[in-house]
Design an enzyme around this catalytic site. Sequence first.
Site, PDB file in Angstrom:
ATOM      1  N   TYR A 145       5.935 -69.283  26.729  1.00  0.00           N
ATOM      2  CA  TYR A 145       5.168 -68.540  27.741  1.00  0.00           C
ATOM      3  C   TYR A 145       3.977 -69.387  28.216  1.00  0.00           C
ATOM      4  CZ  TYR A 145       1.756 -64.990  29.323  1.00  0.00           C
ATOM      5  OH  TYR A 145       0.806 -64.281  30.020  1.00  0.00           O
ATOM      6  N   ASN A 149      -6.635 -62.066  27.170  1.00  0.00           N
ATOM      7  CA  ASN A 149      -6.439 -60.684  26.682  1.00  0.00           C
ATOM      8  C   ASN A 149      -7.179 -59.610  27.469  1.00  0.00           C
ATOM      9  OD1 ASN A 149      -4.738 -61.221  24.416  1.00  0.00           O
ATOM     10  ND2 ASN A 149      -6.532 -62.120  23.425  1.00  0.00           N
ATOM     11  N   GLU A 177       2.987 -54.157  24.236  1.00  0.00           N
ATOM     12  CA  GLU A 177       1.556 -53.848  24.332  1.00  0.00           C
ATOM     13  C   GLU A 177       0.718 -54.906  23.616  1.00  0.00           C
ATOM     14  OE1 GLU A 177       3.762 -52.285  22.609  1.00  0.00           O
ATOM     15  OE2 GLU A 177       3.042 -51.659  20.656  1.00  0.00           O
ATOM     16  N   GLY A 187       4.715 -60.166  27.739  1.00  0.00           N
ATOM     17  CA  GLY A 187       4.607 -59.028  26.824  1.00  0.00           C
ATOM     18  C   GLY A 187       3.686 -59.360  25.689  1.00  0.00           C
ATOM     19  N   CYS A 206      -2.977 -68.638  26.817  1.00  0.00           N
ATOM     20  CA  CYS A 206      -1.866 -69.115  25.981  1.00  0.00           C
ATOM     21  C   CYS A 206      -1.475 -70.552  26.319  1.00  0.00           C
ATOM     22  CB  CYS A 206      -0.641 -68.220  26.142  1.00  0.00           C
ATOM     23  SG  CYS A 206      -0.858 -66.618  25.374  1.00  0.00           S
ATOM     24  N   SER A 239      -2.855 -68.123  31.846  1.00  0.00           N
ATOM     25  CA  SER A 239      -3.204 -67.445  30.594  1.00  0.00           C
ATOM     26  C   SER A 239      -3.857 -68.404  29.612  1.00  0.00           C
ATOM     27  CB  SER A 239      -1.921 -66.894  29.966  1.00  0.00           C
ATOM     28  OG  SER A 239      -2.147 -66.540  28.635  1.00  0.00           O
TER      29      SER A 239
HETATM   30  P1  NAD Z   1       2.368 -56.648  33.370  1.00  0.00           P
HETATM   31  O1  NAD Z   1       3.591 -56.988  32.577  1.00  0.00           O
HETATM   32  O2  NAD Z   1       1.831 -55.280  33.276  1.00  0.00           O
HETATM   33  O3  NAD Z   1       2.599 -57.004  34.905  1.00  0.00           O
HETATM   34  C1  NAD Z   1       3.496 -57.990  35.333  1.00  0.00           C
HETATM   35  C2  NAD Z   1       4.382 -57.357  36.368  1.00  0.00           C
HETATM   36  O4  NAD Z   1       5.310 -58.348  36.834  1.00  0.00           O
HETATM   37  C3  NAD Z   1       5.229 -56.198  35.805  1.00  0.00           C
HETATM   38  O5  NAD Z   1       4.970 -54.997  36.488  1.00  0.00           O
HETATM   39  C4  NAD Z   1       6.655 -56.660  36.008  1.00  0.00           C
HETATM   40  O6  NAD Z   1       7.559 -55.627  36.339  1.00  0.00           O
HETATM   41  C5  NAD Z   1       6.501 -57.662  37.147  1.00  0.00           C
HETATM   42  N1  NAD Z   1       7.642 -58.554  37.196  1.00  0.00           N
HETATM   43  C6  NAD Z   1       8.206 -59.233  36.177  1.00  0.00           C
HETATM   44  N2  NAD Z   1       9.273 -59.902  36.606  1.00  0.00           N
HETATM   45  C7  NAD Z   1       9.394 -59.640  37.942  1.00  0.00           C
HETATM   46  C8  NAD Z   1      10.308 -60.031  38.942  1.00  0.00           C
HETATM   47  N3  NAD Z   1      11.330 -60.835  38.649  1.00  0.00           N
HETATM   48  N4  NAD Z   1      10.135 -59.575  40.200  1.00  0.00           N
HETATM   49  C9  NAD Z   1       9.104 -58.734  40.496  1.00  0.00           C
HETATM   50  N5  NAD Z   1       8.202 -58.322  39.583  1.00  0.00           N
HETATM   51  C10 NAD Z   1       8.350 -58.782  38.323  1.00  0.00           C
HETATM   52  O7  NAD Z   1       1.264 -57.727  32.979  1.00  0.00           O
HETATM   53  P2  NAD Z   1      -0.290 -57.771  33.288  1.00  0.00           P
HETATM   54  O8  NAD Z   1      -0.990 -57.568  32.010  1.00  0.00           O
HETATM   55  O9  NAD Z   1      -0.616 -56.943  34.448  1.00  0.00           O
HETATM   56  O10 NAD Z   1      -0.466 -59.323  33.659  1.00  0.00           O
HETATM   57  C11 NAD Z   1      -0.469 -59.799  34.993  1.00  0.00           C
HETATM   58  C12 NAD Z   1      -0.448 -61.325  34.973  1.00  0.00           C
HETATM   59  O11 NAD Z   1      -1.556 -61.817  34.217  1.00  0.00           O
HETATM   60  C13 NAD Z   1       0.796 -61.933  34.345  1.00  0.00           C
HETATM   61  O12 NAD Z   1       1.166 -63.070  35.071  1.00  0.00           O
HETATM   62  C14 NAD Z   1       0.338 -62.337  32.975  1.00  0.00           C
HETATM   63  O13 NAD Z   1       1.095 -63.409  32.457  1.00  0.00           O
HETATM   64  C15 NAD Z   1      -1.103 -62.714  33.218  1.00  0.00           C
HETATM   65  N6  NAD Z   1      -1.915 -62.569  32.013  1.00  0.00           N
HETATM   66  C16 NAD Z   1      -2.212 -61.327  31.535  1.00  0.00           C
HETATM   67  C17 NAD Z   1      -2.970 -61.205  30.373  1.00  0.00           C
HETATM   68  C18 NAD Z   1      -3.330 -59.859  29.810  1.00  0.00           C
HETATM   69  O14 NAD Z   1      -4.022 -59.819  28.812  1.00  0.00           O
HETATM   70  N7  NAD Z   1      -2.898 -58.747  30.393  1.00  0.00           N
HETATM   71  C19 NAD Z   1      -3.425 -62.345  29.708  1.00  0.00           C
HETATM   72  C20 NAD Z   1      -3.087 -63.589  30.216  1.00  0.00           C
HETATM   73  C21 NAD Z   1      -2.348 -63.702  31.375  1.00  0.00           C
END
Ligand code: NAD
Length: 343
Positions: A151, A180, A193, A78, A122, A120
Amino acid sequence: MKKIVILGGGGFIGGHLGKRLKKEGHHIRICDIKKHEYFDHSEICDEFIVGDLTDPSVVKLVLEEDTDEVYQLAADMGGALYIFTGEHDADVMHNSAMINLNVARECTIKNVKKVFYSSSACMYPEHNQLDSNNPNCEESSAYPANPDSEYGWEKLFSERLYLAYNRNYKLNVRVARFHNIFGPQGTWKGGKEKSPAAMCRKVAEVNNNEEIEVWGNGMQTRSFLYIDECIEAVLRLMESDFSEPVNIGSEEMVSINELAQMAIDISNKKIKIKNLEGQEFFDKYGFKCPLGVKGRNSHNKLYYEKIGWKVSQPLRVGMEKTYQWIAEQVAISTTNSVSNVFG
Ligand code: NAD
């Protein structure tokens, strides 16, 4: 046509990835604990399985022998409010690590041809991100490790997990460290968000001559990559033979105040920024302002060297598209709450 599984495809990046890969003619199976909020499922996949990937029996069911590619995007994650207050640390670590332990093993058992893991930025050490003007997020700076959040520690652990499966069991992995990612059809309210969405929402919600709050002094820096470019970078990485962790992000670093001002300029409204810090923040919200590291920027030299592709779109272009979509969501939710009040 490839047989592709997207884990976490009910989320922001997974939904966009499904849309792109389905358009290319592949067979897409998605598994997520929840349905996608903004995409119609027929647009992003052929099969949508609602299931909890922390449960090994679900992962067994979802991954089949003849799967060509798995994109592992599922994570308990998140925005700053969810990750940096410390209140969700145990769940974040447990849930995401369980998913990755299940997925890495099952992909190996089922001989999945290629696995993408979304790490990430992070996971980079906090001590390299204390100077907001000069953060170091080069891939080689990851160790000695010292992420500023649990995280980030989980991401680092899971990167190592996939790399260990690669060494010991020849699992063909690709690992990207996302910086990001933002754009339409992503979370835009509720505390999970990211800052581009938060700034667009705040600006869309207020009228001319009002003000918006920016948490902290607004001098912390970040870079943001528009979703379409992220998907392009992921697919190019998958096609390459590079299996070490690599950054996927933009190198256009801005302060959070600059990001807020960009959203204001796009809206054409006259709005002031109010930075909320220290005691004033605590008095209003009852907890310390969650800021994350002081500075973070993607470092794309390795990606360019190994994959030969560069991010090209300025932040402003992606922000314009995102603002337009979020302003529409704000208008829809305002209309809905007005019609709830009146009948
Ligand atoms: P998001 O939260 O929109 O998508 C993650 C999805 O995982 C969600 O739909 C959630 O319901 C699902 N999920 C969580 N726990 C679950 C479970 N136990 N079983 C099944 N599904 C499960 O996030 P996103 O922005 O689409 O990010 C996707 C990936 O990229 C993540 O691993 C995130 O850590 C990584 N990431 C994203 C960003 C970014 O800026 N968006 C940055 C760094 C890393």
